[in-house]
Write a protein that holds these residues in place. Structure first.
Motif, PDB file in Angstrom:
ATOM      1  N   MET A 509       0.838  -1.200   0.000  1.00 58.69           N
ATOM      2  CA  MET A 509       0.000   0.000   0.000  1.00 58.69           C
ATOM      3  C   MET A 509       0.871   1.246   0.000  1.00 58.69           C
ATOM      4  O   MET A 509       0.583   2.216  -0.677  1.00 58.69           O
ATOM      5  N   LYS A 510       1.934   1.206   0.807  1.00 57.13           N
ATOM      6  CA  LYS A 510       2.779   2.385   0.944  1.00 57.13           C
ATOM      7  C   LYS A 510       3.362   2.807  -0.393  1.00 57.13           C
ATOM      8  O   LYS A 510       3.442   3.997  -0.698  1.00 57.13           O
ATOM      9  N   THR A 511       3.790   1.826  -1.199  1.00 56.61           N
ATOM     10  CA  THR A 511       4.439   2.200  -2.447  1.00 56.61           C
ATOM     11  C   THR A 511       3.451   2.299  -3.600  1.00 56.61           C
ATOM     12  O   THR A 511       3.671   3.053  -4.538  1.00 56.61           O
ATOM     13  N   ASP A 514      -1.077   4.964  -3.792  1.00 57.34           N
ATOM     14  CA  ASP A 514      -1.328   6.292  -4.346  1.00 57.34           C
ATOM     15  C   ASP A 514      -1.545   6.222  -5.854  1.00 57.34           C
ATOM     16  O   ASP A 514      -2.445   6.849  -6.396  1.00 57.34           O
TER      17      ASP A 514
END
Lengths: 565, 297
Positions: A509-511, A514
């Motif tokens: 999700m972090k990478t 977005d």
């Protein structure tokens, strides 16, 4: 030349003075953090027994930190460190609330300061309540806080435990290896669950009844637009005021119920048919919802610039008397809709249930029953004191009964007051001004039992007299239509889709998230605006899965399967 | 100059020098974060070292080239126009004879500079609306042009962003150029008049050449910002319909690094930006020296 240099000297000197002034200011701020340590230790050591007490004598100390809401007011020269609530806690419970530092919480100042305190190794507070989800996860991962679930089982009162059991999912975000690392702060349920607000006066003049299905809704919107009872021209009316500048899943002017009518809610994790979690935006039902929205866009039922509108913007045409329907929470009859009559005298807003799709389905996003988390420091000497404080709040404030301690409110002259005959005053009539002193309490808003407010509203809707604190409060200070709206909302209780994933941001999700959000917003908006065909939805789903979505789904389900064990 | 005479001046510089070191040079140590999976509670020393992973993440995104390209185009056009517009305007304003009118206009065009983009974002949303917005109404009633979706059309978004930025800031640039104009030696004009040069010839051969050095300075300084396309502006104006042409590095950093708390990735992108900007500053500085014989040091 001489006068020139003299002037220059004074100028430079004054500059230096100003700069030292600034330096002085920043220095003194840092010092306040130190003062709290003193005094705490001797008392803590005197108390060897680690037992729960209803009142501590000698008093025990709880250290905490404050992010002060900029809207929060103080009177009588009080501060967040020293006020009617801290005095009360010391006198009644023998708990001395010490503040390590406080900061006015604008632009995330509290989260930033706490992050900095954490990374620079400053003393961490015994107890801290955090609203920012990511910060809470980071703090838990820092290992500075203890297993609060165990303490909760041991010390929490039955009222509190029962309140917590109304939704066992509230613990989910804070579970690490089966341990509950924080105590969720309970909030009133359904605060962000929404319904439709409709111009009842328009319906009446047109001789229409409130729409119950999407098809009926279309007829109503068409009549609002092309046959407007207030005589507005078709291109002046916005039959349905919605906006999706940043997301399709929000609180006011929300479009997600359109998808709900076909069986999914976008931009959150829903429970799929196979029991696994699934991302709502890639459910095939989205396609039908997008098609509907695109159709409504071309017919002018929704704002031409919906893609540019955020939540507050959607309320503008509604208040101006140019919108027919505005989706939003049950409490909106107070703000913002109460202002409509200033612009259009005849305007009447009424709450109606969300219309159903072709299969009779209706849906909206649900609201979690929590508003942050309370963390307890590993090194805290008297963790049970937190429960002394909170148990008292749950017993006497959250569950206040006629004749109880907090029968009319928390502190007289702050959040309530009486006139000479003992009648409660409206907020604006309190001498010296209303102060939300509930925000002075150790845990934000004191104590709330999730369904309490809804119950109070339903009682009022049924025509009962206001007897409890909550009933009196909502009757006195909420918009007139609020009880009615609560009733409509609860009539559709089963249709809410809560976001089932409440864990920490996963590594993929972090990478990737977005980018996935970006292509999702882009595709959906362009489909609604007719710039891309409906087929591009299928392409989007494929790209979504291929660009990390599949992996995120796996991570999310990993987390979910560990919970249900 | 001997030190005995000038020491008070050195002492006076000292506080600002200390502040500069404290707030501008010491924090540079934070660059380390760009190569770490930075966790605030672990600090610089204990966070996991990931080498170039953060940079890899940045360039592995399918849209990273699009975002960098958007940034370059928007900011390059902004730099050029923000130089050309005030330059021309200052020249025109300099020809105005009535001092009152000159001051009045100067103040008027300077005012938008003080408005924040949060406010202007709201104003532009209304003014440029396709639904009865002021600009579109003029376009349709005077020129018969059908409404243009300035903020939601990929073909128009950059144009809108650049033009609104120039409109907001050209008044500020004008003041700089007007200051340069007031420094031109009047005897040059007198001599030109004696030689029979017209106003136009005077402008061409005296005014413009004497303004060039300051234009070069402004341009050189602006080039350092080539990768700053204006976060506050874009953030307040963009929307999903124009991601393709409007998403820039800064909005991208905001969403990934700030909203997700990914400090390492955010620092990596910041470092990438700084390196590119520094190279550009070097180039422009050399060029300024070669072309206009201008140097700061």
């Amino acid at each position: 030349m001489k006068t020139y240099s003299k002037k220059a000297w004074t100028f430079v000197c004054s500059l230096m003075l100003v700069s030292t002034l600034f330096a002085g200011c920043s220095g003194s701020k840092g010092e306040t953090t130190q003062t709290a340590d003193t005094g705490a230790k001797p008392q803590a050591e005197a108390q060897v027994e680690n037992a729960y007490k209803d009142k501590y004598d000698p008093p025990v100390t709880i250290t905490t930190v404050w992010g002060v809401d900029p809207e929060l007011k103080f009177k009588n020269g009080e501060t967040i460190e020293n006020n009617v609530a801290t005095k009360w806690a010391k006198d009644t419970l023998g708990i001395d609330i010490q503040s390590l530092w406080s900061v006015t919480d604008t632009n995330n100042a509290f989260a930033t300061k706490l992050r900095l305190a954490m990374s620079s190794g400053q003393q961490m507070p015994d107890v801290v309540t955090i609203g920012d989800a990511q910060l809470a996860q980071d703090l838990i991962d820092s290992g500075m806080f203890q297993d609060a679930g165990e303490l909760f089982d041991k010390y929490a009162s039955d009222t509190w435990k029962q309140a917590m059991e109304q939704d066992p999912n509230v613990w989910n975000p804070y579970i690490r290896d089966g341990k509950r690392m924080g105590i969720p702060v309970l909030d009133y349920a359904y605060n962000h669950d929404y319904l439709l607000w409709i111009r009842q006066d328009w319906l009446d003049k047109l001789g229409l009844s409130a729409p119950t299905t999407i098809d009926e809704l279309e007829k109503v919107m068409d009549a609002f637009k092309n046959n407007n009872p207030d005589g507005l021209k078709p291109d002046e009316v916005i039959p349905l005021s919605i906006g999706f500048k940043t997301t399709m899943n929000t609180w006011m002017g929300d479009p997600s119920w359109v998808f709900g009518a076909y069986g999914t809610i976008p931009q959150q994790w829903n429970k799929g048919a196979d029991g696994k979690l699934e991302y709502g935006s890639i459910n095939p039902a989205m396609k039908q919802g997008l098609q509907k929205l695109s159709e409504w866009f071309s017919k002018g039922y929704i704002p031409k610039e919906a893609a540019l509108w955020d939540e507050n913007k959607t309320a503008e045409p509604a208040v101006a008397g140019k919108a027919g329907i505005l989706p939003g929470p049950y409490w909106m009859s107070g703000w913002p809709l109460a202002d409509t009559v200033k612009n259009v005298k005849s305007a009447v807003w009424k709450p109606i249930a969300l219309p159903a799709g072709p299969d009779g389905k209706a849906g909206r996003h649900g609201t979690l029953f929590t508003n942050g988390v309370t963390l307890i420091n590993k090194n805290m000497k008297h963790p049970e004191a937190v429960f002394t404080y909170q148990n008292y709040m749950f017993e006497n404030l959250a569950n206040s009964q006629p004749g109880g301690v907090f029968d009319n409110g928390l502190f007289k002259g702050y959040d309530y007051d009486m006139d000479a005959s003992g009648k409660a005053l409206r907020y604006e009539d309190i001498p010296g001004g209303y102060v939300n002193s509930l925000r002075y309490l150790l845990v934000r808003d004191g104590a709330r039992i999730p369904d309490a407010q809804m119950k109070a509203l339903l009682n009022l809707a049924d025509g009962k007299e206001a007897t409890t604190r909550l009933e009196k409060e909502v009757k006195l200070n909420y918009g007139l239509e609020t009880p009615e709206a609560a009733k409509v909302l609860m009539g559709q209780e089963g249709i809410a889709y809560p976001n089932m994933y409440t864990g920490p941001t996963t590594s993929t999700m972090k990478t990737k998230m977005d980018y996935l959000n970006k292509i999702e917003n882009q595709t959906f908006n362009e489909i609604i605006y007719g710039k891309q065909g409906l087929d591009s939805f299928d392409k989007f789903v494929e790209t979504w899965k291929g660009s990390g979505g599949e992996q995120i789904t796996n991570e999310v389900n990993d987390w979910y399967s560990k919970l249900s064990k | 100059m001997n030190i005995k005479k000038t020491w008070p001046l050195h002492v006076m510089v000292l506080p600002s020098l200390l502040l500069l070191i404290l707030f501008s040079y010491v924090p540079m140590a934070g660059i380390v974060m760009a190569f770490q999976n930075f966790k605030p509670w672990l600090g610089f020393t204990h966070s996991e070292w990931v080498g170039l992973d953060n940079f890899h993440t940045l360039f592995a995104r399918q849209d990273s080239m699009e975002v960098i390209w958007n940034t370059l185009i928007i900011s390059a056009l902004k730099i050029v126009l923000n130089l050309a517009a005030p330059f021309t305007f200052a020249l025109l304003l300099n020809e105005v004879r009535k001092a009152f009118f000159k001051r009045f206009v100067q103040t008027l065009v300077y005012l938008p500079h003080f408005l924040s983009w949060v406010i202007l974002g709201g104003i532009l949303l209304d003014v440029l609306s396709t639904d009865g917005g002021f600009v579109n109404r003029i376009l349709s009633s005077w020129f018969g042009i059908s409404p243009i979706f300035f903020l939601g059309d990929n073909d128009w978004f950059r144009f809108t962003v650049i033009l609104s930025d120039v409109w907001k800031d050209f008044g500020f640039g004008t003041i700089v150029f007007l200051a340069a104009l007031s420094n031109v030696n009047p005897s040059l004009y007198e001599a030109a008049e004696v030689d029979g040069a017209s106003r136009w010839k005077q402008t061409l051969h005296i005014t413009i050449p004497s303004m060039l050095p300051i234009a070069v300075v402004v341009g050189t300084l602006a080039l350092g910002n080539i990768l700053n396309a204006g976060f506050d502006q874009i953030f307040n104006l963009y929307n999903p319909l124009v991601y393709q042409k409007g998403d820039i590095i800064d909005t991208f950093v905001y969403r990934t690094a700030i909203l997700n708390g990914e400090m390492g990735l955010g620092t990596a992108i910041g470092l990438f930006k700084s390196v590119i900007s520094m190279i550009l500053i070097f180039i422009s500085y050399r060029m300024a020296y070669k072309l206009a014989n201008y140097r700061i040091f």
